[in-house]
Scaffold this motif. Sequence first.
Motif, PDB file in Angstrom:
ATOM      1  N   HIS A  18      42.073  56.465  85.185  1.00 30.14           N
ATOM      2  CA  HIS A  18      42.330  57.783  84.640  1.00 30.14           C
ATOM      3  C   HIS A  18      41.937  57.781  83.161  1.00 30.14           C
ATOM      4  O   HIS A  18      42.384  56.935  82.396  1.00 30.14           O
ATOM      5  CB  HIS A  18      43.814  58.163  84.772  1.00 30.14           C
ATOM      6  CG  HIS A  18      44.263  58.234  86.196  1.00 30.14           C
ATOM      7  ND1 HIS A  18      43.922  59.273  87.024  1.00 30.14           N
ATOM      8  CD2 HIS A  18      45.015  57.391  86.940  1.00 30.14           C
ATOM      9  CE1 HIS A  18      44.448  59.065  88.222  1.00 30.14           C
ATOM     10  NE2 HIS A  18      45.113  57.925  88.194  1.00 30.14           N
ATOM     11  N   GLU A  19      41.118  58.758  82.784  1.00 34.24           N
ATOM     12  CA  GLU A  19      40.668  58.877  81.401  1.00 34.24           C
ATOM     13  C   GLU A  19      41.714  59.599  80.579  1.00 34.24           C
ATOM     14  O   GLU A  19      42.301  60.570  81.024  1.00 34.24           O
ATOM     15  CB  GLU A  19      39.348  59.645  81.350  1.00 34.24           C
ATOM     16  CG  GLU A  19      38.775  59.787  79.972  1.00 34.24           C
ATOM     17  CD  GLU A  19      37.447  60.525  79.972  1.00 34.24           C
ATOM     18  OE1 GLU A  19      36.825  60.564  78.915  1.00 34.24           O
ATOM     19  OE2 GLU A  19      37.051  61.070  81.009  1.00 34.24           O
ATOM     20  N   GLN A  20      41.940  59.100  79.368  1.00 35.15           N
ATOM     21  CA  GLN A  20      42.849  59.778  78.458  1.00 35.15           C
ATOM     22  C   GLN A  20      42.170  61.054  77.973  1.00 35.15           C
ATOM     23  O   GLN A  20      41.011  61.022  77.581  1.00 35.15           O
ATOM     24  CB  GLN A  20      43.171  58.883  77.261  1.00 35.15           C
ATOM     25  CG  GLN A  20      43.952  57.644  77.609  1.00 35.15           C
ATOM     26  CD  GLN A  20      45.359  57.974  78.075  1.00 35.15           C
ATOM     27  OE1 GLN A  20      45.940  58.962  77.646  1.00 35.15           O
ATOM     28  NE2 GLN A  20      45.888  57.148  78.963  1.00 35.15           N
ATOM     29  N   PRO A  21      42.860  62.187  78.017  1.00 33.31           N
ATOM     30  CA  PRO A  21      42.225  63.441  77.578  1.00 33.31           C
ATOM     31  C   PRO A  21      41.987  63.439  76.072  1.00 33.31           C
ATOM     32  O   PRO A  21      42.813  62.974  75.301  1.00 33.31           O
ATOM     33  CB  PRO A  21      43.237  64.509  77.974  1.00 33.31           C
ATOM     34  CG  PRO A  21      44.529  63.784  78.092  1.00 33.31           C
ATOM     35  CD  PRO A  21      44.219  62.378  78.479  1.00 33.31           C
ATOM     36  N   THR A  22      40.829  63.950  75.698  1.00 35.28           N
ATOM     37  CA  THR A  22      40.493  64.126  74.288  1.00 35.28           C
ATOM     38  C   THR A  22      39.977  65.536  74.108  1.00 35.28           C
ATOM     39  O   THR A  22      39.755  66.259  75.088  1.00 35.28           O
ATOM     40  CB  THR A  22      39.407  63.129  73.830  1.00 35.28           C
ATOM     41  OG1 THR A  22      38.206  63.399  74.554  1.00 35.28           O
ATOM     42  CG2 THR A  22      39.836  61.685  74.065  1.00 35.28           C
ATOM     43  N   PHE A  23      39.714  65.925  72.874  1.00 28.83           N
ATOM     44  CA  PHE A  23      39.192  67.263  72.641  1.00 28.83           C
ATOM     45  C   PHE A  23      37.787  67.410  73.213  1.00 28.83           C
ATOM     46  O   PHE A  23      37.346  68.505  73.510  1.00 28.83           O
ATOM     47  CB  PHE A  23      39.216  67.611  71.142  1.00 28.83           C
ATOM     48  CG  PHE A  23      38.182  66.879  70.329  1.00 28.83           C
ATOM     49  CD1 PHE A  23      36.953  67.435  70.064  1.00 28.83           C
ATOM     50  CD2 PHE A  23      38.456  65.616  69.831  1.00 28.83           C
ATOM     51  CE1 PHE A  23      36.007  66.767  69.312  1.00 28.83           C
ATOM     52  CE2 PHE A  23      37.513  64.942  69.078  1.00 28.83           C
ATOM     53  CZ  PHE A  23      36.289  65.508  68.817  1.00 28.83           C
ATOM     54  N   VAL A  27      37.566  70.376  76.939  1.00 25.29           N
ATOM     55  CA  VAL A  27      37.108  71.609  76.313  1.00 25.29           C
ATOM     56  C   VAL A  27      37.403  72.813  77.195  1.00 25.29           C
ATOM     57  O   VAL A  27      37.856  73.849  76.722  1.00 25.29           O
ATOM     58  CB  VAL A  27      35.596  71.529  76.003  1.00 25.29           C
ATOM     59  CG1 VAL A  27      35.086  72.857  75.500  1.00 25.29           C
ATOM     60  CG2 VAL A  27      35.330  70.435  74.995  1.00 25.29           C
ATOM     61  N   ASN A  28      37.183  72.701  78.479  1.00 27.39           N
ATOM     62  CA  ASN A  28      37.331  73.840  79.375  1.00 27.39           C
ATOM     63  C   ASN A  28      38.712  73.938  80.017  1.00 27.39           C
ATOM     64  O   ASN A  28      38.979  74.886  80.735  1.00 27.39           O
ATOM     65  CB  ASN A  28      36.270  73.780  80.472  1.00 27.39           C
ATOM     66  CG  ASN A  28      34.875  73.926  79.897  1.00 27.39           C
ATOM     67  OD1 ASN A  28      34.681  74.609  78.903  1.00 27.39           O
ATOM     68  ND2 ASN A  28      33.914  73.272  80.518  1.00 27.39           N
ATOM     69  N   ASP A  29      39.567  72.971  79.784  1.00 21.09           N
ATOM     70  CA  ASP A  29      40.902  73.021  80.375  1.00 21.09           C
ATOM     71  C   ASP A  29      41.768  74.030  79.634  1.00 21.09           C
ATOM     72  O   ASP A  29      41.601  74.291  78.457  1.00 21.09           O
ATOM     73  CB  ASP A  29      41.572  71.650  80.320  1.00 21.09           C
ATOM     74  CG  ASP A  29      40.905  70.655  81.272  1.00 21.09           C
ATOM     75  OD1 ASP A  29      40.125  71.100  82.136  1.00 21.09           O
ATOM     76  OD2 ASP A  29      41.171  69.451  81.143  1.00 21.09           O
ATOM     77  N   GLU A  30      42.727  74.603  80.376  1.00 24.00           N
ATOM     78  CA  GLU A  30      43.606  75.596  79.779  1.00 24.00           C
ATOM     79  C   GLU A  30      44.680  74.951  78.911  1.00 24.00           C
ATOM     80  O   GLU A  30      45.112  75.524  77.942  1.00 24.00           O
ATOM     81  CB  GLU A  30      44.267  76.431  80.876  1.00 24.00           C
ATOM     82  CG  GLU A  30      43.281  77.300  81.623  1.00 24.00           C
ATOM     83  CD  GLU A  30      43.949  78.073  82.745  1.00 24.00           C
ATOM     84  OE1 GLU A  30      45.190  78.083  82.821  1.00 24.00           O
ATOM     85  OE2 GLU A  30      43.221  78.671  83.543  1.00 24.00           O
ATOM     86  N   GLN A  31      45.103  73.758  79.267  1.00 26.10           N
ATOM     87  CA  GLN A  31      46.154  73.100  78.507  1.00 26.10           C
ATOM     88  C   GLN A  31      45.538  72.388  77.299  1.00 26.10           C
ATOM     89  O   GLN A  31      44.515  71.733  77.419  1.00 26.10           O
ATOM     90  CB  GLN A  31      46.885  72.073  79.377  1.00 26.10           C
ATOM     91  CG  GLN A  31      47.616  72.694  80.551  1.00 26.10           C
ATOM     92  CD  GLN A  31      48.270  71.635  81.409  1.00 26.10           C
ATOM     93  OE1 GLN A  31      47.996  70.459  81.269  1.00 26.10           O
ATOM     94  NE2 GLN A  31      49.134  72.064  82.306  1.00 26.10           N
ATOM     95  N   PRO A  32      46.173  72.514  76.164  1.00 28.08           N
ATOM     96  CA  PRO A  32      45.652  71.819  74.989  1.00 28.08           C
ATOM     97  C   PRO A  32      45.840  70.307  75.114  1.00 28.08           C
ATOM     98  O   PRO A  32      46.702  69.843  75.856  1.00 28.08           O
ATOM     99  CB  PRO A  32      46.485  72.379  73.841  1.00 28.08           C
ATOM    100  CG  PRO A  32      47.736  72.859  74.475  1.00 28.08           C
ATOM    101  CD  PRO A  32      47.354  73.298  75.871  1.00 28.08           C
TER     102      PRO A  32
END
Length: 116
Positions: A18-23, A27-32
Amino acid sequence: MAKIKKNLSDSEMLKGWHEQPTFETDVNDEQPVQSVIKVAKKEPAEDINSAFFTPELKEAVGKALLELKLNLYKEGIVDYQVKVSCQGHQVLLTAVPPKAKSPSNQPVHQGGRSKG
């Protein structure tokens, strides 16, 4: 360490990862993106010589030194040292010519062969 299996599909190779989310990736996800825990910025331990300089005082002294440098440059003086002195309740910064190296009284040995 486990051996790497050959001839796996992409989905099989990335199974369980699982990749850690980054900016960049979210980009297209609704959750920051969840922010990283911010470490409180600690200023380096101030030494006694600079403990009295507030940011405003640093700016004022810097501007005064810049003005001094520009005035000396207009007069053609580019080689100087700043002398700091304390007189009563005043701290004075004075531009003085640098100390010239005084010639020593020792004889200067020059290279080469000596005759004799």
